[in-house]
Design a protein around this motif. Structure first.
Motif, PDB file in Angstrom:
ATOM      1  N   SER A  60      10.633  -6.859  34.147  1.00  0.00           N
ATOM      2  CA  SER A  60       9.742  -6.951  32.986  1.00  0.00           C
ATOM      3  C   SER A  60       9.507  -5.560  32.403  1.00  0.00           C
ATOM      4  N   THR A  62       6.820  -3.655  29.114  1.00  0.00           N
ATOM      5  CA  THR A  62       5.685  -3.883  28.215  1.00  0.00           C
ATOM      6  C   THR A  62       5.825  -3.029  26.969  1.00  0.00           C
ATOM      7  N   THR A  64       3.953  -1.390  23.667  1.00  0.00           N
ATOM      8  CA  THR A  64       2.619  -0.971  23.230  1.00  0.00           C
ATOM      9  C   THR A  64       2.667  -0.537  21.775  1.00  0.00           C
ATOM     10  N   GLU A  65       1.559  -0.707  21.102  1.00  0.00           N
ATOM     11  CA  GLU A  65       1.528  -0.428  19.661  1.00  0.00           C
ATOM     12  C   GLU A  65       1.664   1.069  19.388  1.00  0.00           C
ATOM     13  N   GLY A 108       3.069 -16.935  22.116  1.00  0.00           N
ATOM     14  CA  GLY A 108       1.752 -16.345  22.306  1.00  0.00           C
ATOM     15  C   GLY A 108       0.653 -17.372  22.384  1.00  0.00           C
ATOM     16  N   GLY A 193      -3.053 -11.453  20.433  1.00  0.00           N
ATOM     17  CA  GLY A 193      -2.923 -12.049  21.760  1.00  0.00           C
ATOM     18  C   GLY A 193      -1.702 -11.532  22.497  1.00  0.00           C
ATOM     19  N   ALA A 194      -1.515 -12.028  23.716  1.00  0.00           N
ATOM     20  CA  ALA A 194      -0.387 -11.622  24.561  1.00  0.00           C
ATOM     21  C   ALA A 194       0.811 -12.512  24.272  1.00  0.00           C
ATOM     22  N   TYR A 195       1.957 -11.884  24.035  1.00  0.00           N
ATOM     23  CA  TYR A 195       3.199 -12.592  23.731  1.00  0.00           C
ATOM     24  C   TYR A 195       4.258 -12.225  24.778  1.00  0.00           C
ATOM     25  N   THR A 196       5.126 -13.163  25.054  1.00  0.00           N
ATOM     26  CA  THR A 196       6.230 -12.889  25.982  1.00  0.00           C
ATOM     27  C   THR A 196       7.534 -13.417  25.404  1.00  0.00           C
TER      28      THR A 196
END
Length: 208
Positions: A60, A62, A64-65, A108, A193-196
């Motif tokens: 995985s 992550t 980040t903006e 999401g 929200g959290a997206y995958t």
């Protein structure tokens, strides 16, 4: 009577009797029983020494903006290190290998989605050894990047991460590492929200 002649005839008769007895013994022999034995052997193919394999350093990553604008939200991250190893004793002639990636849509909160076309990447080769045997794939932009560039479609369909034009040449180094800078761009009004998403990496080998 000549005794020598009598003895000869008697000996001949006895021998004949023995021969007859022997013949009779052979004639009356019969098969009392028999059985079969199945002889089996499994000859396995000769296993090749070594293999062409690949691994990914993590399962995985992550984003980040970073670098958002008034109209586009932008998120960045890195593809975990991908390692291709070729330790085959004999590498076939006339073949080449390559690694591709394909992303699924992001899912999401509340069923919200972001299409895979919003994810772009910039592949990079991390192995310094060699002399050009392996090359990184082209940068792929997102659908929110200028559409004049035909590569701005997102990581949606077997995009190239790395390529060895000749497997034999690449095997002289033996191990190659690659990664990619990942960029997700969304409209400003994207649902928070959290997206995958699942990014599937595949190692291929094909004939030239």
């Amino acid at each position: 009577m000549n005794k020598r002649g009598i003895i000869a005839r008697t000996a001949a008769g006895a021998l004949g009797g023995l021969l007859l007895i022997g013949g009779a013994g052979a004639a009356i022999a019969d098969t009392l029983d028999d059985d079969n034995v199945d002889v089996k052997v499994d000859i396995a193919p000769i296993q090749p020494v070594g293999a062409l394999t690949f691994s990914v350093a993590a399962d995985s990553t992550t984003l980040t903006e970073e670098g958002s604008t008034d109209t586009i939200r932008q998120f960045k991250g890195s593809l975990p290190e991908v390692t291709v190893t070729d330790d085959r004793a004999e590498v076939p002639a006339g073949v080449f290998w390559y690694v591709t990636g394909q992303a699924s849509d992001f899912t999401g909160p509340g069923g919200a989605t972001i299409s895979a076309g919003h994810l772009g990447w910039a592949p990079k080769l991390l192995t310094a050894e060699g002399d050009g045997e392996v090359a990184e794939g082209p940068e792929v932009g997102t659908v929110l990047d200028p559409q004049a560039d035909p590569n701005n479609v997102g990581v949606v369909g077997e995009e190239l991460l790395a390529l060895a034009l000749d497997s034999q040449d690449a095997a002289t180094v033996g191990e190659w590492k690659a990664s990619a800078d990942l960029t997700l761009k969304t409209p400003k009004n994207v649902t928070p929200g959290a997206y995958t998403s699942k990014l599937t990496l595949t190692l291929w080998e094909d004939e030239q």
